[in-house]
Design an enzyme around this catalytic site. Structure first.
Site, PDB file in Angstrom:
ATOM      1  N   ASP A  31       0.855  -1.178   0.000  1.00  0.00           N
ATOM      2  CA  ASP A  31       0.000   0.000   0.000  1.00  0.00           C
ATOM      3  C   ASP A  31       0.899   1.239   0.000  1.00  0.00           C
ATOM      4  O   ASP A  31       1.789   1.348   0.847  1.00  0.00           O
ATOM      5  CB  ASP A  31      -0.880  -0.021   1.266  1.00  0.00           C
ATOM      6  CG  ASP A  31      -2.253   0.552   1.019  1.00  0.00           C
ATOM      7  OD1 ASP A  31      -2.318   1.664   0.453  1.00  0.00           O
ATOM      8  OD2 ASP A  31      -3.247  -0.075   1.393  1.00  0.00           O
TER       9      ASP A  31
ATOM     10  N   ASP B 275      -2.843   4.879  -2.396  1.00  0.00           N
ATOM     11  CA  ASP B 275      -3.847   5.378  -1.451  1.00  0.00           C
ATOM     12  C   ASP B 275      -4.181   6.859  -1.634  1.00  0.00           C
ATOM     13  O   ASP B 275      -3.272   7.690  -1.739  1.00  0.00           O
ATOM     14  CB  ASP B 275      -3.284   5.176  -0.029  1.00  0.00           C
ATOM     15  CG  ASP B 275      -4.217   5.648   1.066  1.00  0.00           C
ATOM     16  OD1 ASP B 275      -5.192   4.934   1.337  1.00  0.00           O
ATOM     17  OD2 ASP B 275      -3.972   6.728   1.639  1.00  0.00           O
TER      18      ASP B 275
ATOM     19  N   GLU C 240      -6.540   4.346  -5.913  1.00  0.00           N
ATOM     20  CA  GLU C 240      -7.783   4.631  -5.197  1.00  0.00           C
ATOM     21  C   GLU C 240      -8.297   5.953  -5.740  1.00  0.00           C
ATOM     22  O   GLU C 240      -7.968   7.020  -5.223  1.00  0.00           O
ATOM     23  CB  GLU C 240      -7.547   4.723  -3.679  1.00  0.00           C
ATOM     24  CG  GLU C 240      -8.860   4.795  -2.925  1.00  0.00           C
ATOM     25  CD  GLU C 240      -8.746   5.281  -1.486  1.00  0.00           C
ATOM     26  OE1 GLU C 240      -9.706   5.093  -0.732  1.00  0.00           O
ATOM     27  OE2 GLU C 240      -7.715   5.880  -1.121  1.00  0.00           O
TER      28      GLU C 240
ATOM     29  N   HIS D 186     -11.566  -2.471   2.867  1.00  0.00           N
ATOM     30  CA  HIS D 186     -11.436  -2.177   4.298  1.00  0.00           C
ATOM     31  C   HIS D 186     -12.079  -0.839   4.685  1.00  0.00           C
ATOM     32  O   HIS D 186     -12.091  -0.480   5.856  1.00  0.00           O
ATOM     33  CB  HIS D 186      -9.956  -2.160   4.689  1.00  0.00           C
ATOM     34  CG  HIS D 186      -9.225  -1.015   4.056  1.00  0.00           C
ATOM     35  ND1 HIS D 186      -9.005  -0.928   2.692  1.00  0.00           N
ATOM     36  CD2 HIS D 186      -8.722   0.117   4.583  1.00  0.00           C
ATOM     37  CE1 HIS D 186      -8.391   0.201   2.430  1.00  0.00           C
ATOM     38  NE2 HIS D 186      -8.194   0.860   3.552  1.00  0.00           N
ATOM     39  N   ASP D 187     -12.544  -0.076   3.699  1.00  0.00           N
ATOM     40  CA  ASP D 187     -13.196   1.214   3.975  1.00  0.00           C
ATOM     41  C   ASP D 187     -14.708   1.143   3.818  1.00  0.00           C
ATOM     42  O   ASP D 187     -15.386   2.170   3.769  1.00  0.00           O
ATOM     43  CB  ASP D 187     -12.677   2.292   3.012  1.00  0.00           C
ATOM     44  CG  ASP D 187     -11.238   2.659   3.291  1.00  0.00           C
ATOM     45  OD1 ASP D 187     -10.794   2.542   4.449  1.00  0.00           O
ATOM     46  OD2 ASP D 187     -10.549   3.077   2.337  1.00  0.00           O
TER      47      ASP D 187
HETATM   48  C1  GLC Z   1      -7.637   5.671   2.067  1.00  0.00           C
HETATM   49  C2  GLC Z   1      -7.599   4.399   2.884  1.00  0.00           C
HETATM   50  C3  GLC Z   1      -8.279   4.632   4.194  1.00  0.00           C
HETATM   51  C4  GLC Z   1      -7.546   5.714   4.918  1.00  0.00           C
HETATM   52  C5  GLC Z   1      -7.387   6.971   4.046  1.00  0.00           C
HETATM   53  C6  GLC Z   1      -6.347   7.882   4.612  1.00  0.00           C
HETATM   54  O1  GLC Z   1      -8.915   6.039   1.736  1.00  0.00           O
HETATM   55  O2  GLC Z   1      -8.168   3.347   2.146  1.00  0.00           O
HETATM   56  O3  GLC Z   1      -8.368   3.481   4.974  1.00  0.00           O
HETATM   57  O4  GLC Z   1      -8.226   6.047   6.091  1.00  0.00           O
HETATM   58  O5  GLC Z   1      -6.954   6.673   2.744  1.00  0.00           O
HETATM   59  O6  GLC Z   1      -5.064   7.346   4.424  1.00  0.00           O
END
Ligand code: GLC
Ligand code: CA
Length: 558
Positions: free
Chosen positions: A98, A200, A259, A331-332
């Protein structure tokens, strides 16, 4: 389109704290992942994304990195990681990490130095700005609530910027030295044998460094969501991402999955074209359709017809350019079976049919741990059972807004990220075979019956269905069509069915999943073959019949 090694593969996401604990501290770790690699191999997985395992104070569960080149001791050692890489390679599994570089942790050495001496080089790695008229530099609201600005410790009028929690200071991408340090770090991981990165929150680097004021939005606190600035400066992010591609990914033929929200016709090429910013980006079309309301608690579930419309639109956008990465959950998100399906199909039957759609869509699907056994949302009985900082913040906002504690709890049960973060269910023993001690998060209520052990040898289980779907994708007779074949939507016979064709060279596959209450039928000329089905379905007299809660993949004769 240029062919790449990742085309046609199925990826799997591990949330390391909750996958498998090997040493009885109640927290998942690298040796736990090593132990379960054969399981992933049996499922057919060829790309493994592991959510952050770097050194971290875990304010945002590892998405706050204190050292990009160290493994957090909670997860094990660098030697464990090297062993994981080597064992994964033996099983033909490419490991991706990640990449969290919009921000780091306030515990990172760069930030500590910057705070100690705001005139030092490291301070220029961050956005340090003077306040205006005794207030923060502007009125942007952070993604986890509150202002994006907090005071640099020990300073009267100097602020630093954070688009997420205050312990996650944003990195200043306009600084070429900082960018180079990030590229060096990435290349260091590539040299080790890492096959790529999930990137991310990266569109957050598209900023206007003058940080102007923004018109206040509907939340009524005088602030504006920071994403509005990002949306206006996608071009800034794109420029940096192209540079990153040239300096890192392309050199190593590495895989990147972004993402990224907001895929449109006019940015498809830029994001995922042959020379785009990423190898692929997640398909968040359904998630975006769900989150149109400004307040977290105001969400309304999508109907099957709405889910179908947005999912199919995204497929059509990318038919001629690149690949999306279809996802049901991550996971979100709360669990997909509980979020996307009507109540009567929030069970194994629905999970299988949803899996059929997801894995047969055009793209590089990512399965999130537990999805392959049909995990649903966990039932949380009190606010104290939640861990996630966002859940706690949103609970507080619900109460501020006048919602009762009971309603606020219901909102969290439906929406909380914690739903995806409870331990993986391996068997029916105490703590579901995840750990020998009390796990860091509550164990799902159904673990006695809903677990890997109960499913792995059962030909009718969700696991076996996922395994069959992945095997079909790999089968040389269908691999080309399921990888490069076009997507073509079919009409929805009952407002509750997702049906489409995958068309390859001289081969057409029909995929259908029925989430309604009545059987549906499709034409399937004599000689067509049922390749996979879940629930009840039959092929006879030139028609394929798909019962309610069922799904099929059929090869149509020419
Ligand atoms: C992304 C991750 C999330 C995190 C955010 C800040 O959206 O998937 O879990 O809280 O970034 O890093
Ligand atoms: Ca452990």
């Amino acid at each position: 389109m240029q062919k790449q090694w990742w085309h046609g593969k199925v990826a799997y996401q591990i949330y390391p704290k909750s996958f498998k604990d090997s040493n009885g501290d109640g927290i998942g770790d690298l040796r736990g992942i090593i132990e379960k690699l054969p399981y992933l191999h049996e499922l057919g997985i060829e790309i493994l994304w592991i959510s952050p395992i770097y050194k971290s104070p875990f304010v945002d569960q590892g998405y706050d990195i204190a050292d990009y080149q160290a493994i957090d001791p909670l997860f094990g050692s660098m030697a464990d990681f090297d062993e994981l890489l080597a064992k994964a390679k033996e099983l033909n599994i490419a490991v991706i990490m990640d990449l969290v570089v919009n921000h780091c942790s306030s515990e990172h050495e760069w930030f500590k130095k910057a705070c100690a001496d705001p005139s030092c080089e490291e301070a220029s790695y961050f956005y340090f700005r003077e306040g205006k008229d005794g207030k923060a530099p502007n009125n942007l609201r952070a993604n986890f609530g509150g202002s994006v600005w907090d005071k640099v410790p020990g300073q009267d009028n100097l602020y630093y910027c954070h688009f997420f929690a205050k312990e996650q200071p944003d990195l200043n991408w306009f600084n070429p030295k900082l960018r180079q340090r990030i590229y060096d770090m990435m290349n260091w991981w590539f040299e080790k044998g890492v096959a790529g990165f999930r990137v991310d929150a990266i569109m957050c680097i598209g900023k206007d460094p003058s940080f102007p004021m923004y018109p206040a939005d509907a939340l009524g606190d005088g602030m504006c969501a920071c994403g509005v600035m990002n949306a206006e400066h996608n071009d800034v992010a794109e420029k940096f991402l192209q540079e990153m591609q040239d300096n890192t990914f392309r050199k190593h033929q590495a895989f990147s999955v972004g993402e990224v929200f907001g895929l449109q016709k006019d940015n498809t090429e830029k994001f995922i074209g042959d020379h785009g910013c990423f190898s692929t980006i997640f398909d968040f079309a359904a998630r975006e359709a769900l989150s149109t309301k400004p307040a977290y608690f105001a969400f309304e579930k999508l109907s099957v017809a709405q889910y179908r419309a947005v999912t199919f639109k995204a497929q059509e956008l990318t038919n001629d350019c690149g690949f999306l990465a279809p996802v049901i959950e991550n996971h979100d998100e709360p669990r997909g079976v509980s979020t996307w399906l009507p109540e009567m199909w929030q069970n194994a039957r629905g999970a299988k049919a949803l899996g059929t759609v997801n894995l047969m869509l055009r793209g590089i699907p990512f399965v999130f741990q537990g999805q392959e056994i049909g995990m649903t949302n966990t039932r949380f009985g009190s606010i104290y059972e939640f861990d996630d900082l966002q859940s706690k913040e949103e609970y507080r906002r619900c109460l501020d807004h006048g919602l009762s504690e009971e309603t606020a709890l219901r909102v969290l049960n439906d929406q909380a990220r914690d739903n995806a973060r409870t331990p993986m269910l391996w068997d029916d023993s105490r703590f579901a075979g995840f750990s020998t001690e009390v796990p860091w998060m509550k164990v799902h209520q159904d673990y006695k019956t809903l677990n890997v052990k109960a499913q792995i040898d059962d030909p009718n289980s969700v696991f076996s269905h996922y395994k069959a779907l992945i095997a079909l994708k790999k089968n040389p007779a269908y691999h080309e069509t399921l990888t490069y074949g076009r997507f073509e939507a079919l009409d929805d016979p009952n407002e509750h069915t997702l049906a489409f064709l995958r068309k390859g060279d001289g081969q057409t596959l029909l995929v259908a999943a029925n989430f309604g209450l009545k059987e549906v039928a499709f034409k399937a000329p004599e000689g067509s073959r049922m390749l996979i089905k879940s629930g009840e379905a039959s092929l006879e007299n030139g028609e394929v019949h798909v019962a309610e809660g069922s799904s099929v993949v059929v090869e149509l004769t020419k």
